[in-house]
Design a protein around this motif. Structure first.
Motif, PDB file in Angstrom:
ATOM      1  N   THR A   3       6.244 -73.446 -14.735  1.00 39.92           N
ATOM      2  CA  THR A   3       6.455 -72.077 -14.525  1.00 39.92           C
ATOM      3  C   THR A   3       6.951 -71.913 -12.979  1.00 39.92           C
ATOM      4  O   THR A   3       6.166 -72.802 -12.170  1.00 39.92           O
ATOM      5  N   GLN A   4       7.865 -71.077 -12.461  1.00 38.27           N
ATOM      6  CA  GLN A   4       8.168 -71.147 -11.188  1.00 38.27           C
ATOM      7  C   GLN A   4       7.077 -70.484 -10.289  1.00 38.27           C
ATOM      8  O   GLN A   4       6.426 -69.504 -10.829  1.00 38.27           O
ATOM      9  N   ALA A   5       6.696 -71.164  -9.405  1.00 32.07           N
ATOM     10  CA  ALA A   5       5.703 -70.631  -8.418  1.00 32.07           C
ATOM     11  C   ALA A   5       6.230 -69.508  -7.652  1.00 32.07           C
ATOM     12  O   ALA A   5       7.328 -69.771  -6.927  1.00 32.07           O
ATOM     13  N   PRO A   6       5.541 -68.412  -7.722  1.00 38.76           N
ATOM     14  CA  PRO A   6       6.268 -67.229  -7.037  1.00 38.76           C
ATOM     15  C   PRO A   6       6.524 -67.151  -5.667  1.00 38.76           C
ATOM     16  O   PRO A   6       7.422 -66.719  -5.214  1.00 38.76           O
ATOM     17  N   PHE A   7       5.723 -68.012  -4.882  1.00 33.77           N
ATOM     18  CA  PHE A   7       5.784 -68.008  -3.648  1.00 33.77           C
ATOM     19  C   PHE A   7       5.943 -69.441  -3.009  1.00 33.77           C
ATOM     20  O   PHE A   7       5.380 -70.103  -2.329  1.00 33.77           O
ATOM     21  N   ALA A   8       7.049 -69.771  -3.444  1.00 38.44           N
ATOM     22  CA  ALA A   8       7.409 -71.203  -3.314  1.00 38.44           C
ATOM     23  C   ALA A   8       9.128 -71.421  -3.111  1.00 38.44           C
ATOM     24  O   ALA A   8       9.639 -70.218  -3.655  1.00 38.44           O
ATOM     25  N   PRO A  24      12.867 -71.651  -4.728  1.00 40.11           N
ATOM     26  CA  PRO A  24      13.377 -71.571  -5.973  1.00 40.11           C
ATOM     27  C   PRO A  24      13.313 -73.141  -6.661  1.00 40.11           C
ATOM     28  O   PRO A  24      13.684 -74.110  -5.913  1.00 40.11           O
ATOM     29  N   GLY A  25      12.906 -72.968  -7.773  1.00 41.61           N
ATOM     30  CA  GLY A  25      12.843 -74.331  -8.699  1.00 41.61           C
ATOM     31  C   GLY A  25      11.469 -75.101  -8.465  1.00 41.61           C
ATOM     32  O   GLY A  25      11.259 -76.235  -9.055  1.00 41.61           O
ATOM     33  N   THR A  26      10.549 -74.587  -7.579  1.00 42.93           N
ATOM     34  CA  THR A  26       9.361 -75.043  -7.479  1.00 42.93           C
ATOM     35  C   THR A  26       8.448 -74.872  -8.588  1.00 42.93           C
ATOM     36  O   THR A  26       8.045 -73.464  -8.478  1.00 42.93           O
ATOM     37  N   THR A  27       7.962 -75.728  -9.393  1.00 44.10           N
ATOM     38  CA  THR A  27       7.054 -75.278 -10.504  1.00 44.10           C
ATOM     39  C   THR A  27       5.454 -75.687 -10.000  1.00 44.10           C
ATOM     40  O   THR A  27       4.968 -76.048  -8.897  1.00 44.10           O
ATOM     41  N   LEU A  28       4.805 -75.010 -10.935  1.00 40.43           N
ATOM     42  CA  LEU A  28       3.332 -75.129 -10.594  1.00 40.43           C
ATOM     43  C   LEU A  28       2.986 -76.679 -10.608  1.00 40.43           C
ATOM     44  O   LEU A  28       1.816 -77.177  -9.710  1.00 40.43           O
ATOM     45  N   ALA A  29       3.384 -77.633 -11.482  1.00 35.28           N
ATOM     46  CA  ALA A  29       3.182 -78.962 -11.510  1.00 35.28           C
ATOM     47  C   ALA A  29       3.605 -79.485 -10.064  1.00 35.28           C
ATOM     48  O   ALA A  29       2.866 -80.557  -9.418  1.00 35.28           O
ATOM     49  N   ALA A  30       4.671 -79.161  -9.603  1.00 33.78           N
ATOM     50  CA  ALA A  30       5.041 -79.658  -8.230  1.00 33.78           C
ATOM     51  C   ALA A  30       4.189 -79.061  -7.094  1.00 33.78           C
ATOM     52  O   ALA A  30       3.853 -79.879  -6.179  1.00 33.78           O
ATOM     53  N   GLY A  48      -2.515 -79.649  -4.462  1.00 38.21           N
ATOM     54  CA  GLY A  48      -3.726 -79.920  -5.211  1.00 38.21           C
ATOM     55  C   GLY A  48      -3.984 -78.581  -6.091  1.00 38.21           C
ATOM     56  O   GLY A  48      -3.359 -77.796  -6.118  1.00 38.21           O
ATOM     57  N   ALA A  49      -5.259 -78.538  -6.625  1.00 37.08           N
ATOM     58  CA  ALA A  49      -5.780 -77.338  -7.440  1.00 37.08           C
ATOM     59  C   ALA A  49      -5.785 -76.087  -6.706  1.00 37.08           C
ATOM     60  O   ALA A  49      -5.444 -75.087  -7.288  1.00 37.08           O
ATOM     61  N   GLU A  50      -6.217 -76.214  -5.406  1.00 32.93           N
ATOM     62  CA  GLU A  50      -6.300 -74.792  -4.670  1.00 32.93           C
ATOM     63  C   GLU A  50      -5.096 -74.324  -4.648  1.00 32.93           C
ATOM     64  O   GLU A  50      -4.929 -72.931  -4.583  1.00 32.93           O
ATOM     65  N   ALA A  51      -3.952 -75.132  -4.046  1.00 30.06           N
ATOM     66  CA  ALA A  51      -2.344 -74.339  -4.019  1.00 30.06           C
ATOM     67  C   ALA A  51      -2.129 -73.789  -5.251  1.00 30.06           C
ATOM     68  O   ALA A  51      -1.492 -72.595  -5.362  1.00 30.06           O
ATOM     69  N   GLY A  70     -11.809 -66.736 -10.101  1.00 29.70           N
ATOM     70  CA  GLY A  70     -12.958 -67.436 -10.066  1.00 29.70           C
ATOM     71  C   GLY A  70     -13.196 -68.833  -9.726  1.00 29.70           C
ATOM     72  O   GLY A  70     -12.251 -69.335  -8.841  1.00 29.70           O
ATOM     73  N   ASP A  71     -13.949 -69.879 -10.531  1.00 31.39           N
ATOM     74  CA  ASP A  71     -14.013 -70.907 -10.270  1.00 31.39           C
ATOM     75  C   ASP A  71     -12.515 -71.828 -10.797  1.00 31.39           C
ATOM     76  O   ASP A  71     -12.104 -71.380 -11.714  1.00 31.39           O
ATOM     77  N   THR A  72     -12.380 -73.017 -10.304  1.00 34.50           N
ATOM     78  CA  THR A  72     -11.335 -73.896 -10.642  1.00 34.50           C
ATOM     79  C   THR A  72     -11.899 -75.081 -11.127  1.00 34.50           C
ATOM     80  O   THR A  72     -12.728 -75.792 -10.274  1.00 34.50           O
ATOM     81  N   VAL A  73     -11.484 -75.593 -12.298  1.00 35.53           N
ATOM     82  CA  VAL A  73     -12.045 -76.760 -12.839  1.00 35.53           C
ATOM     83  C   VAL A  73     -11.037 -77.875 -13.284  1.00 35.53           C
ATOM     84  O   VAL A  73      -9.940 -77.360 -13.887  1.00 35.53           O
ATOM     85  N   GLU A  74     -11.077 -78.920 -12.813  1.00 33.76           N
ATOM     86  CA  GLU A  74      -9.999 -79.927 -13.133  1.00 33.76           C
ATOM     87  C   GLU A  74     -10.527 -80.957 -14.315  1.00 33.76           C
ATOM     88  O   GLU A  74     -11.711 -81.397 -14.202  1.00 33.76           O
TER      89      GLU A  74
END
Length: 532
Positions: A244-249, A251-257, A263-266, A280-284
């Motif tokens: 999915t496109q990262a909204p504040f990145a 164009p073409g930058t995905t959540l995986a990228a 990392g997880a916080e980004a 809330g909390d983030t778990v990997e």
């Protein structure tokens, strides 16, 4: 010396003891042991012979005093009441008579307080003063009568406390069910009950958690938003493509990228800005963590619609050690089939957790991933894919949210969101001004879908509001108030009067818009619910 009639209070001054002849019996003093507080006791009435003897002594004393002493000066006004020395008898009120009914006097009220143990200091000697009587008629102690009266008083107090506690429990039950259904938490005015005008409560936000799965190479392969319903009984699992496109990145930058670089916080920051929800909390979770989570139940049975890697289509008994690999697997058809398998896994795993009981998941029961998985398994849970539309740029597979559907899914999954940052949502005070129960709960959904956050919920000052009002606090909120009115389908937009405007000490306490539901709201809101 003037001697009071038998049966009234004795003079306790020092002069009274000096004037009394030596042959007159002194007042009988009875010590009452083991009593921490002073208890005044009225003197008992003497017999007829004793009263006659007292009158004869009085006449004899008067004659003797007149022959030995000069005429007494005229009596002076009585001195103001003085403190009673410790160890001396406590003056008692006059017996009932004309002008004194013995019930409502201040002295009797004082006596009642002392008898109940609510007045008086420690260390005072408790004495019972009895009138002089003949040896053949000893005075009977009145301790037993006082004890019985105190016991009756204690029983009455205990009974009253029981009734009050029972009433309080009943009111607590009513309030508890209202809180359970509306997720309202802390009462703003605890003196009101949930069915009274003016009752409001702070709304407890929906508990949420962000779960990120990574594969054996450390790449992001799964995104799941977990949300619990009230009392941790069921909830929602919203699955999102990692491309999915990262909204504040760029164009073409995905959540995986984003995960690969920040990392997880980004990833969490990007999703919170996209969804306008505090996650809330983030778990990997990696393959080993999946094996640990599923391990207590051994395996999960799935029916795969398509073959993938070593797994054939059809019935598959998936051991815990293979769960992570299956959820991360991807073929040439792209990411959406992987999202389908992840949805299938959650649909099969949660019922198994519910059937196996509390030990079906490792970890603590009230915090973390253990709490969320157990809570999701404890009730009805919706497992849905986040609605996205596929775009085909030259640099690979990419998805973007379908705005209207995405807002609907998120308002259903997180009915009471909390804004991730100041101003990301319109904070709403939602008040029911009608006698229709549950109307505020129905109205919350379209308001949240339109970007609102229900911060306070409750009752208006009257249950007879003729029309719905949307009242905004400052001019900059007028457009947002109009958007809420359009989402609600009813109401009049108004500017809050200057007398009602109050700047909060803390921004967390701010209210942007107050929505007062009136008599025109129930039909419109029910129509919205049935059409939605």
């Amino acid at each position: 010396m003037t001697v009071p009639p038998i049966g009234t209070q004795e003079s306790t001054g020092a002069g009274a003891e000096q004037a009394a002849p030596s042959k007159v019996k002194r007042p009988v003093v009875v010590e009452i042991p083991d009593r921490p507080d002073p208890v005044p006791v009225l003197p008992r009435r003497a017999s007829r012979r004793a009263r006659a003897a007292a009158r004869r002594r009085k006449r004899t004393e008067s004659a003797r005093a007149s022959s030995l002493s000069p005429p007494a000066p005229p009596p002076s006004p009585p001195p103001p009441p003085a403190a009673i020395p410790i160890g001396e008898p406590i003056p008692m009120p006059a017996p009932p008579g004309p002008g004194n009914d013995g019930q409502g006097s201040v002295v009797n009220e004082f006596v009642g307080l002392v008898e109940a143990g609510e007045f008086g200091g420690s260390g005072v000697v408790v004495r019972e003063v009895a009138a002089p009587v003949e040896e053949s008629e000893p005075s009977k102690p009145v301790v037993g009568r006082k004890v019985r009266r105190n016991r009756r008083r204690r029983r009455l107090v205990a009974g009253s406390m029981f009734v009050l506690v029972a009433l309080g429990a009943g009111l607590a039950v009513v309030g508890w069910h209202r809180v359970r259904n509306s997720t309202a938490g802390t009462y703003v005015d605890a003196g009101l009950q949930p069915d009274e005008p003016g009752y409001v409560a702070l709304v407890t936000p929906t508990p949420t958690m962000l779960l990120l799965q990574k594969d054996s190479d450390g790449d992001l392969v799964g995104v799941a938003l977990l949300a619990l319903r009230s009392q941790d009984e069921g909830g929602s699992v919203v699955l999102m493509p990692v491309r999915t496109q990262a909204p504040f990145a760029d164009p073409g930058t995905t959540l995986a990228a984003v995960y690969g670089t920040g990392g997880a916080e980004a990833v969490r920051t990007q999703l919170e800005l996209m969804l306008k929800v505090d996650l809330g909390d983030t778990v990997e979770v990696d393959d080993a963590r999946w094996a640990s989570l599923v391990g207590p139940i051994g395996s999960v049975s799935l029916v795969l619609p398509h073959a993938i890697d070593q797994w054939q289509n059809g019935q598959v008994d998936l051991p815990a050690s293979d769960v992570g690999a299956l959820l991360a697997a991807e073929d040439d058809e792209g990411e959406l089939p992987r999202l389908d398998r992840q949805e299938l896994f959650w649909d099969e795993w949660l019922p198994r957790v519910a059937a196996e009981g509390e030990n079906a998941v490792p970890g603590e029961t009230d915090v973390g991933l253990g709490r969320f998985v157990r809570g999701l398994a404890a009730g009805d849970t919706d497992v849905v894919a986040f609605p996205v539309a596929k775009v085909t740029p030259s640099y690979g597979e990419l998805f973007e949210p379908t705005e209207d559907l995405a807002d609907e899914v998120m308002a259903t999954a997180v009915p009471y969101p909390q804004e991730p940052g100041i101003g990301r949502r319109v904070r709403i005070r939602l008040l029911n001004g009608t006698t229709t129960q549950g109307l505020a709960v129905l109205a919350a959904h379209p308001l949240v879908k339109a970007g609102g956050e229900i911060a306070v919920s409750g009752n208006a000052e009257s249950f007879h509001e003729p029309k719905t009002r949307i009242i905004y606090a400052t001019p900059r909120l007028r457009d947002k108030a109009n958007s809420l009115r359009d989402a609600l389908g009813v109401g009049v937009v108004e500017k809050e009067s200057s007398a009602e405007t109050q700047e909060p000490a803390d921004d967390a306490d701010r209210i942007d818009v107050t929505v007062v539901l009136g008599a025109d709201a129930p039909a419109v809101i029910r129509r919205l619910e049935s059409s939605g």
